[in-house]
Design an enzyme around this catalytic site. Structure first.
Site, mmCIF file in Angstrom:
data_model
loop_
_atom_site.group_PDB
_atom_site.id
_atom_site.type_symbol
_atom_site.label_atom_id
_atom_site.label_comp_id
_atom_site.label_asym_id
_atom_site.label_seq_id
_atom_site.Cartn_x
_atom_site.Cartn_y
_atom_site.Cartn_z
ATOM 1 N N HIS A 35 15.864 -21.270 -20.185
ATOM 2 C CA HIS A 35 16.993 -22.164 -20.485
ATOM 3 C C HIS A 35 17.398 -21.964 -21.962
ATOM 4 O O HIS A 35 17.213 -22.850 -22.794
ATOM 5 C CB HIS A 35 16.564 -23.613 -20.230
ATOM 6 C CG HIS A 35 17.693 -24.573 -20.072
ATOM 7 N ND1 HIS A 35 19.020 -24.194 -20.100
ATOM 8 C CD2 HIS A 35 17.694 -25.924 -19.902
ATOM 9 C CE1 HIS A 35 19.780 -25.267 -19.948
ATOM 10 N NE2 HIS A 35 19.010 -26.323 -19.820
ATOM 11 N N ARG B 288 23.805 -30.059 -27.486
ATOM 12 C CA ARG B 288 24.192 -29.052 -26.490
ATOM 13 C C ARG B 288 25.660 -28.674 -26.696
ATOM 14 O O ARG B 288 26.045 -27.512 -26.596
ATOM 15 C CB ARG B 288 23.990 -29.588 -25.059
ATOM 16 C CG ARG B 288 22.556 -29.794 -24.632
ATOM 17 C CD ARG B 288 21.789 -28.502 -24.559
ATOM 18 N NE ARG B 288 22.376 -27.551 -23.629
ATOM 19 C CZ ARG B 288 22.199 -27.554 -22.305
ATOM 20 N NH1 ARG B 288 21.391 -28.438 -21.763
ATOM 21 N NH2 ARG B 288 22.771 -26.650 -21.533
ATOM 22 N N CYS C 104 14.334 -32.109 -23.188
ATOM 23 C CA CYS C 104 15.673 -31.589 -22.875
ATOM 24 C C CYS C 104 16.461 -32.524 -21.965
ATOM 25 O O CYS C 104 17.690 -32.427 -21.897
ATOM 26 C CB CYS C 104 15.569 -30.200 -22.255
ATOM 27 S SG CYS C 104 14.738 -30.170 -20.646
ATOM 28 N N ASP D 62 8.778 -31.793 -20.791
ATOM 29 C CA ASP D 62 9.875 -31.690 -19.814
ATOM 30 C C ASP D 62 9.361 -32.268 -18.501
ATOM 31 O O ASP D 62 8.148 -32.534 -18.344
ATOM 32 C CB ASP D 62 10.257 -30.196 -19.666
ATOM 33 C CG ASP D 62 11.474 -29.971 -18.773
ATOM 34 O OD1 ASP D 62 12.199 -30.940 -18.483
ATOM 35 O OD2 ASP D 62 11.690 -28.811 -18.359
ATOM 36 N N ARG E 4 24.323 -21.299 -13.643
ATOM 37 C CA ARG E 4 23.023 -21.983 -13.485
ATOM 38 C C ARG E 4 22.496 -21.581 -12.117
ATOM 39 O O ARG E 4 23.160 -21.824 -11.108
ATOM 40 C CB ARG E 4 23.181 -23.504 -13.590
ATOM 41 C CG ARG E 4 21.943 -24.236 -13.130
ATOM 42 C CD ARG E 4 21.931 -25.693 -13.501
ATOM 43 N NE ARG E 4 21.677 -25.862 -14.921
ATOM 44 C CZ ARG E 4 21.279 -27.002 -15.482
ATOM 45 N NH1 ARG E 4 21.122 -28.074 -14.749
ATOM 46 N NH2 ARG E 4 21.067 -27.078 -16.779
ATOM 47 N N GLN F 24 19.677 -24.496 -24.010
ATOM 48 C CA GLN F 24 18.977 -25.714 -24.426
ATOM 49 C C GLN F 24 18.220 -25.469 -25.726
ATOM 50 O O GLN F 24 18.200 -26.312 -26.632
ATOM 51 C CB GLN F 24 18.007 -26.147 -23.324
ATOM 52 C CG GLN F 24 17.225 -27.404 -23.658
ATOM 53 C CD GLN F 24 18.082 -28.650 -23.706
ATOM 54 O OE1 GLN F 24 18.820 -28.915 -22.771
ATOM 55 N NE2 GLN F 24 18.001 -29.416 -24.788
HETATM 56 N N1 NVA Z 1 12.684 -27.580 -16.299
HETATM 57 C C1 NVA Z 1 13.825 -28.349 -15.862
HETATM 58 C C2 NVA Z 1 14.891 -28.352 -16.907
HETATM 59 C C3 NVA Z 1 16.084 -29.194 -16.557
HETATM 60 C C4 NVA Z 1 17.144 -29.126 -17.613
HETATM 61 C C5 NVA Z 1 14.352 -27.791 -14.542
HETATM 62 O O1 NVA Z 1 14.443 -26.558 -14.414
HETATM 63 O O2 NVA Z 1 14.658 -28.579 -13.634
HETATM 64 N N1 CP Z 2 19.027 -30.333 -20.225
HETATM 65 C C1 CP Z 2 19.865 -29.955 -19.235
HETATM 66 O O1 CP Z 2 20.134 -28.765 -19.036
HETATM 67 O O2 CP Z 2 20.406 -30.979 -18.531
HETATM 68 P P1 CP Z 2 21.287 -30.852 -17.216
HETATM 69 O O3 CP Z 2 20.374 -30.415 -16.103
HETATM 70 O O4 CP Z 2 21.810 -32.245 -16.996
HETATM 71 O O5 CP Z 2 22.379 -29.864 -17.437
#
Ligand code: NVA
Ligand code: CP
Length: 311
Positions: free
Chosen positions: A137, A294, A266, A228, A110, A140
């Protein structure tokens, strides 16, 4: 040595492999229905395999679901914070890729910068999985397609409408629309439009992807409304709350969708910002099925990357 099978973005995987993974996720979920969470799946298909899960950003779902997926598949996970690794002191991604390739069987990353995933993949001899980047992502989306299909049947030719920031989730939804052949309508402020490369790819694919500044227009008759957070990890809040207020999903917007439409997110969510609590916790919301999936969808991704589907 054969090239490792990476899972970096949905548009880089074949349509048939994506379908195979969704079907595998559903099958794996069904097969362990009623099992206590701590017991392994029948077959323990990743026994003897270890995943290194590296986080540059916080995570709840991705961290726990990857770890539980590996445990239930009979394998192991090492959850690593990049700041605690030599990466945090400037060791190169290329060297990290080569070193980890000697120890573990796959890496999930990540990251705040998608180019790190590419560099990791170019230098590793094991599969690399995108566990969220500033661009996309895809893990997801595998859970999202699976969840949509559990509630609404095959996603092909259905209509999904986004209302909110044109962020990393939107890019993966655009890729999914092209790969699974559904219509994807995006309502977002003109200052926060989706990644042009994803839109160009959709155009090239002949995918049904549309961008509008009207949440109502996007939502009209849709099978699913999705949104989101307004401020993604790594973003500055700036004027986002003002720009995004007209794109909040509330009960009035849900009424514009099909009467049996579902609501997806998500997570993590901010109630009364991108969606009201009435929608988030209402009868059309499937957000916790989506979070659970997930686990199941990622098992399929892991099994695919490690060549275990169909064995
Ligand atoms: N768009 C959000 C998704 C979190 C799972 C982010 O990147 O923070
Ligand atoms: N949806 C998602 O990726 O959640 P987290 O940021 O908690 O991993």
């Amino acid at each position: 040595m054969t090239n490792p099978t990476h899972f970096l973005d949905l548009h880089e995987v074949s349509k048939s492999d994506l379908r195979t993974m969704i079907d595998d996720g559903i099958a794996v979920k069904k097969a362990r229905a009623g099992f206590p969470k701590g017991t392994a799946d029948t077959g323990r298909s990743l026994e003897g395999h270890t995943l290194a899960a590296i986080f540059e950003f916080p995570s709840t779902r991705t961290r726990v679901s990857f770890d539980m997926a590996m445990r239930q598949l009979g394998g192991d996970t090492m959850v690593l914070n990049s700041a605690d690794m030599q990466l945090g002191r400037g060791e190169s991604i290329a060297d990290t890729a080569q070193v980890l390739s000697r120890f573990v069987d796959a890496i999930m990353l990540r990251t705040d910068n998608h180019s790190k995933l590419i560099e990791l993949a170019e230098n590793a001899s094991i599969p690399i999985i995108n566990g969220l980047s500033n661009n996309s992502h895809p893990c997801q989306l595998m859970a999202d397609v699976m969840t949509f299909e559990e509630h609404k049947g095959p996603i092909t030719n259905k209509v999904v409408a986004w209302s909110g920031d044109g962020n990393n989730m939107v890019t993966s939804w655009i890729h999914a629309a092209g790969q699974f052949d559904f219509e994807f309508r995006i309502a977002c402020p003109k200052e926060l439009t989706p990644d042009q490369r994803a839109l160009d790819w959709a155009k090239e694919m002949g995918a049904s992807v549309y961008v509008t500044q009207s949440a109502e227009e996007a939502a009209a008759g849709a099978d699913c409304l999705v949104t989101d957070t307004w401020v993604s990890m790594g973003d500055d809040a700036g004027d986002r709350h003002n720009m995004l207020a007209p794109f909040q999903i509330d009960e009035k917007l849900m009424e514009k969708a099909a009467t049996d439409a579902i609501f997806m997110h998500c997570l993590p969510a901010h109630r009364e910002e991108e969606a009201t609590a009435a929608v988030m916790d209402g009868p059309q919301s499937v957000i916790f099925d989506e979070a659970e999936n997930r686990l199941h969808a990622q098992k399929a991704v892991l099994r695919w990357c490690l060549g275990k589907i169909g064995e």
